[in-house]
Scaffold this motif. Structure first.
Motif, PDB file in Angstrom:
ATOM      1  N   LEU A   1      72.096  17.456  56.522  1.00 41.93           N
ATOM      2  CA  LEU A   1      71.572  16.134  56.885  1.00 41.93           C
ATOM      3  C   LEU A   1      72.139  15.658  58.225  1.00 41.93           C
ATOM      4  CD1 LEU A   1      71.840  14.525  53.347  1.00 41.93           C
ATOM      5  CD2 LEU A   1      69.724  14.715  54.650  1.00 41.93           C
ATOM      6  N   GLU A   2      73.443  15.887  58.443  1.00 47.44           N
ATOM      7  CA  GLU A   2      74.050  15.502  59.717  1.00 47.44           C
ATOM      8  C   GLU A   2      73.438  16.291  60.876  1.00 47.44           C
ATOM      9  OE1 GLU A   2      78.252  16.000  59.420  1.00 47.44           O
ATOM     10  OE2 GLU A   2      78.481  14.519  57.798  1.00 47.44           O
ATOM     11  N   HIS A   3      73.204  17.564  60.658  1.00 42.65           N
ATOM     12  CA  HIS A   3      72.608  18.415  61.684  1.00 42.65           C
ATOM     13  C   HIS A   3      71.212  17.930  62.070  1.00 42.65           C
ATOM     14  CE1 HIS A   3      70.979  21.810  63.776  1.00 42.65           C
ATOM     15  NE2 HIS A   3      70.219  22.170  62.762  1.00 42.65           N
ATOM     16  N   CYS A   4      70.418  17.606  61.065  1.00 41.07           N
ATOM     17  CA  CYS A   4      69.070  17.105  61.336  1.00 41.07           C
ATOM     18  C   CYS A   4      69.120  15.775  62.098  1.00 41.07           C
ATOM     19  CB  CYS A   4      68.290  16.944  60.033  1.00 41.07           C
ATOM     20  SG  CYS A   4      67.858  18.498  59.230  1.00 41.07           S
ATOM     21  N   GLU A   5      70.089  14.925  61.750  1.00 38.52           N
ATOM     22  CA  GLU A   5      70.218  13.640  62.446  1.00 38.52           C
ATOM     23  C   GLU A   5      70.550  13.845  63.919  1.00 38.52           C
ATOM     24  OE1 GLU A   5      73.047   9.671  62.585  1.00 38.52           O
ATOM     25  OE2 GLU A   5      72.969  10.847  60.753  1.00 38.52           O
ATOM     26  N   LYS A   6      71.480  14.775  64.198  1.00 31.78           N
ATOM     27  CA  LYS A   6      71.855  15.041  65.587  1.00 31.78           C
ATOM     28  C   LYS A   6      70.669  15.572  66.392  1.00 31.78           C
ATOM     29  CE  LYS A   6      76.705  15.976  64.491  1.00 31.78           C
ATOM     30  NZ  LYS A   6      77.747  17.027  64.371  1.00 31.78           N
ATOM     31  N   ALA A   7      69.759  16.242  65.700  1.00 33.14           N
ATOM     32  CA  ALA A   7      68.581  16.784  66.367  1.00 33.14           C
ATOM     33  C   ALA A   7      67.447  15.767  66.465  1.00 33.14           C
ATOM     34  CB  ALA A   7      68.089  18.022  65.610  1.00 33.14           C
ATOM     35  N   GLY A   8      67.703  14.520  66.043  1.00 37.84           N
ATOM     36  CA  GLY A   8      66.698  13.474  66.139  1.00 37.84           C
ATOM     37  C   GLY A   8      65.765  13.378  64.960  1.00 37.84           C
ATOM     38  N   ARG A   9      66.114  14.073  63.866  1.00 33.04           N
ATOM     39  CA  ARG A   9      65.258  14.027  62.672  1.00 33.04           C
ATOM     40  C   ARG A   9      66.121  13.594  61.493  1.00 33.04           C
ATOM     41  NH1 ARG A   9      63.358  19.890  63.511  1.00 33.04           N
ATOM     42  NH2 ARG A   9      64.476  20.079  61.555  1.00 33.04           N
ATOM     43  N   ARG A  10      66.404  12.321  61.418  1.00 35.87           N
ATOM     44  CA  ARG A  10      67.240  11.827  60.332  1.00 35.87           C
ATOM     45  C   ARG A  10      66.416  11.725  59.058  1.00 35.87           C
ATOM     46  NH1 ARG A  10      70.209   6.320  58.661  1.00 35.87           N
ATOM     47  NH2 ARG A  10      71.969   7.301  57.619  1.00 35.87           N
ATOM     48  N   HIS A  11      66.812  12.497  58.061  1.00 39.27           N
ATOM     49  CA  HIS A  11      66.096  12.499  56.787  1.00 39.27           C
ATOM     50  C   HIS A  11      66.841  11.620  55.794  1.00 39.27           C
ATOM     51  CE1 HIS A  11      63.239  15.439  58.087  1.00 39.27           C
ATOM     52  NE2 HIS A  11      64.189  16.308  58.377  1.00 39.27           N
ATOM     53  N   ILE A  12      66.126  10.728  55.169  1.00 42.39           N
ATOM     54  CA  ILE A  12      66.737   9.814  54.202  1.00 42.39           C
ATOM     55  C   ILE A  12      66.217  10.067  52.792  1.00 42.39           C
ATOM     56  CG2 ILE A  12      67.120   8.032  55.942  1.00 42.39           C
ATOM     57  CD1 ILE A  12      64.656   6.589  54.830  1.00 42.39           C
ATOM     58  N   ARG A  13      65.400  11.096  52.643  1.00 45.24           N
ATOM     59  CA  ARG A  13      64.853  11.444  51.326  1.00 45.24           C
ATOM     60  C   ARG A  13      65.007  12.937  51.101  1.00 45.24           C
ATOM     61  NH1 ARG A  13      61.031   8.028  53.921  1.00 45.24           N
ATOM     62  NH2 ARG A  13      60.668   6.059  52.812  1.00 45.24           N
ATOM     63  N   PHE A  14      65.381  13.306  49.883  1.00 48.96           N
ATOM     64  CA  PHE A  14      65.561  14.711  49.530  1.00 48.96           C
ATOM     65  C   PHE A  14      64.278  15.495  49.793  1.00 48.96           C
ATOM     66  CE2 PHE A  14      68.333  17.256  46.355  1.00 48.96           C
ATOM     67  CZ  PHE A  14      68.020  18.442  47.003  1.00 48.96           C
ATOM     68  N   ARG A  15      63.138  14.948  49.402  1.00 52.04           N
ATOM     69  CA  ARG A  15      61.871  15.659  49.520  1.00 52.04           C
ATOM     70  C   ARG A  15      61.518  15.956  50.974  1.00 52.04           C
ATOM     71  NH1 ARG A  15      61.153  10.411  47.886  1.00 52.04           N
ATOM     72  NH2 ARG A  15      59.714   9.066  49.061  1.00 52.04           N
ATOM     73  N   GLU A  16      61.802  15.004  51.874  1.00 50.01           N
ATOM     74  CA  GLU A  16      61.512  15.213  53.295  1.00 50.01           C
ATOM     75  C   GLU A  16      62.424  16.283  53.880  1.00 50.01           C
ATOM     76  OE1 GLU A  16      62.006  11.443  55.104  1.00 50.01           O
ATOM     77  OE2 GLU A  16      60.101  10.629  54.383  1.00 50.01           O
ATOM     78  N   LEU A  17      63.701  16.263  53.488  1.00 49.34           N
ATOM     79  CA  LEU A  17      64.648  17.260  53.973  1.00 49.34           C
ATOM     80  C   LEU A  17      64.227  18.663  53.559  1.00 49.34           C
ATOM     81  CD1 LEU A  17      67.453  18.000  55.219  1.00 49.34           C
ATOM     82  CD2 LEU A  17      68.394  17.686  52.915  1.00 49.34           C
ATOM     83  N   ALA A  18      63.895  18.833  52.272  1.00 49.00           N
ATOM     84  CA  ALA A  18      63.512  20.149  51.767  1.00 49.00           C
ATOM     85  C   ALA A  18      62.247  20.656  52.444  1.00 49.00           C
ATOM     86  CB  ALA A  18      63.319  20.090  50.252  1.00 49.00           C
ATOM     87  N   ALA A  19      61.259  19.784  52.600  1.00 53.68           N
ATOM     88  CA  ALA A  19      59.995  20.199  53.220  1.00 53.68           C
ATOM     89  C   ALA A  19      60.192  20.561  54.690  1.00 53.68           C
ATOM     90  CB  ALA A  19      58.959  19.086  53.082  1.00 53.68           C
ATOM     91  N   ASP A  20      61.041  19.821  55.395  1.00 53.69           N
ATOM     92  CA  ASP A  20      61.263  20.074  56.817  1.00 53.69           C
ATOM     93  C   ASP A  20      62.009  21.387  57.037  1.00 53.69           C
ATOM     94  OD1 ASP A  20      61.524  19.734  59.594  1.00 53.69           O
ATOM     95  OD2 ASP A  20      63.414  18.672  59.370  1.00 53.69           O
ATOM     96  N   VAL A  21      63.128  21.571  56.346  1.00 57.21           N
ATOM     97  CA  VAL A  21      63.961  22.747  56.563  1.00 57.21           C
ATOM     98  C   VAL A  21      63.267  24.017  56.089  1.00 57.21           C
ATOM     99  CG1 VAL A  21      66.144  23.868  55.951  1.00 57.21           C
ATOM    100  CG2 VAL A  21      66.102  21.423  56.477  1.00 57.21           C
ATOM    101  N   LEU A  22      62.606  23.940  54.930  1.00 54.38           N
ATOM    102  CA  LEU A  22      61.955  25.128  54.377  1.00 54.38           C
ATOM    103  C   LEU A  22      60.548  25.329  54.921  1.00 54.38           C
ATOM    104  CD1 LEU A  22      63.151  24.805  50.675  1.00 54.38           C
ATOM    105  CD2 LEU A  22      64.171  26.139  52.524  1.00 54.38           C
ATOM    106  N   GLY A  23      60.025  24.318  55.646  1.00 50.40           N
ATOM    107  CA  GLY A  23      58.708  24.458  56.270  1.00 50.40           C
ATOM    108  C   GLY A  23      57.589  24.658  55.275  1.00 50.40           C
TER     109      GLY A  23
END
Length: 459
Positions: free
Chosen positions: A91-113
């Motif tokens: 989550l911290e890595h995504c935030e530093k890259a400008g993609r702050r995820h605040i929901r589990f579902r968004e994080l999983a969909a983004d990282v796993l594509g």
């Protein structure tokens, strides 16, 4: 051996619409507003993990025995701490890259594509969170019934009426608008968990040293098949107790930048876990052995014979459990509220504007009524939650974080970090499947005890 975590590869540049869409997202702006400090996250995490389910730990030890019980409790603690830490890094890595995820579902969909992962996570999260909310209301109603029965053993009030009372209180409390607004409630919850744990441990030591101490038998079941099934049921129970499934939503409440804050919150939470889990498990199993009830308070207050500890002390413990159940129900309702608010609220108007306040009151009240109705209708929900825990908590808390880390940081396939993550994923996939089978088996075996709108909770 130390684990050297890999430096992340830079992800693709964040899509330009991300910031604009977040500004129009009422669920993010209202329910998941980001104002908290690391200790607030610690309060939320502790409430999400350290609850009255710890009173089930002596029962979980019944299916494992002393050595395997302590071993499994320790392994689950180490693995979940590691798992949650890895997820916080992603989550911290995504935030530093400008993609702050605040929901589990968004994080999983983004990282796993994968778009289907979005719906998989939201389905599992919804099942877990609704199940826990129903269970919290059911257990709170049972606590009220226990206190009522001690004063009026033949009183006319039934379990469903106490559940209705709890539901009314939850409807009022559910109007706290944001996850962050629960920080004071969850601080109190942290102290309540310590308080009733100390009460239960003291009561167990008193019972074990008294002349009325129950006979102790730590033997396992006779047949090897039953031993294996009971062991995996116990492992599923311990896994569910350590699970929470909402760490990204908790991290979302932190004021950015979030770097390092969640680790401090985890350390606070796991300090409380160490104190409460081991003391409750060891003291309860030491006294009652393989006769330990699924709620150790029931063992201390048997239906036949006198209570094994001062009744006023046990009554105080029941009150503390009851109060904390309100906080747990509120924490696990936040994902549902965030989904509802995203669809119903207008972010361009104030959080307390008439346009947003009326739908919030109606929708949250209906959600609590729904949970209360099912708590009253299904007072055997503990068995159903065993299945939900095995199928839900294990994928979200023991498998996905390792997969997300490996996909984000891409550690070398020859590295220790990569392989420890793979081993954890493989082992807990097997544990989840076997745990699901054993939990379904217990559900079938207990089916004859189930009665809709019963006045008794199936043990």
């Amino acid at each position: 051996m130390t684990i050297k975590l890999q430096q992340p590869l830079l992800p693709p540049e964040a899509p330009p619409e991300n910031k604009n869409s977040r500004q129009q997202d009422a669920g993010a702006a209202f329910v998941l507003e980001s104002k908290g400090e690391w200790f607030h996250a610690g309060f939320h995490l502790t409430t999400a993990i350290v609850g009255p389910t710890i009173l089930t730990l002596p029962y979980a030890f019944r299916g494992l025995g002393w050595g395997p019980g302590i071993f499994c409790l320790t392994v689950m603690g180490v693995v979940t701490f590691y798992s949650y830490y890895l997820m916080s890094l992603v989550l911290e890595h995504c935030e530093k890259a400008g993609r702050r995820h605040i929901r589990f579902r968004e994080l999983a969909a983004d990282v796993l594509g994968s778009g289907w992962m979005f719906y998989f996570v939201i389905f599992i999260q919804t099942a877990i969170n609704t199940g826990i909310s129903i269970g919290a209301i059911l257990l709170a109603g049972e606590c009220l019934k226990i206190m009522y029965s001690s004063f009026s053993p033949d009183g006319p009030l039934r379990l469903w009426e106490f559940i209705a009372m709890v539901t009314l209180v939850m409807i009022v409390l559910s109007q706290l608008p944001t996850f962050h607004s629960l920080r004071h409630v969850n601080l109190v919850s942290l102290f309540l968990s310590l308080a009733y744990t100390f009460i239960v441990v003291g009561a167990c030591i008193n019972a074990g040293l008294s002349k009325n101490a129950p006979p102790r038998d730590y033997s396992l079941e006779d047949s090897k098949f039953s031993v294996v099934m009971s062991a995996f049921t116990s492992i599923s129970i311990i896994a569910a107790i350590f699970g929470n499934g909402i760490l990204p939503e908790i991290q979302a409440t932190l004021a950015p930048p979030v770097t390092g804050k969640m680790l401090k919150g985890l350390i606070m939470c796991y300090t409380v876990i160490f104190i409460t889990f081991y003391s409750a498990a060891v003291s309860g199993y030491w006294v009652f052995g393989n006769k330990a009830s699924s709620n150790i308070l029931n063992s201390l207050m048997p239906d036949d014979g006198p209570a094994l500890a001062p009744t006023w002390l046990l009554g105080l413990g029941v009150i503390f459990v009851l109060l904390q159940l309100f906080a747990i129900g509120l924490v696990y309702s936040q994902v549902a509220y965030e989904i509802m608010e995203t669809q119903s609220a207008d972010v361009n108007q104030g959080m307390f504007s008439k346009r947003n306040l009326i739908p919030r009151i109606i929708l949250r009240s209906l959600y609590m009524i729904f949970c209360g109705f099912f708590a009253a209708m299904l007072p055997f929900f503990g068995d159903i939650n065993g299945v939900v825990g095995a199928l839900g908590f294990i994928p979200l808390d023991f498998i996905l974080p390792m997969l997300l880390y490996n996909m984000t940081y891409k550690p070398s396939r020859s590295s220790f970090t990569y392989w420890i993550n793979v081993v954890i994923m493989v082992v807990f996939t097997g544990v989840g499947l076997l745990g699901s089978f054993s939990s379904v088996r217990k559900l079938v075996l207990d089916a004859s005890k189930f009665k809709i709108f019963s006045d008794d909770v199936v043990d």
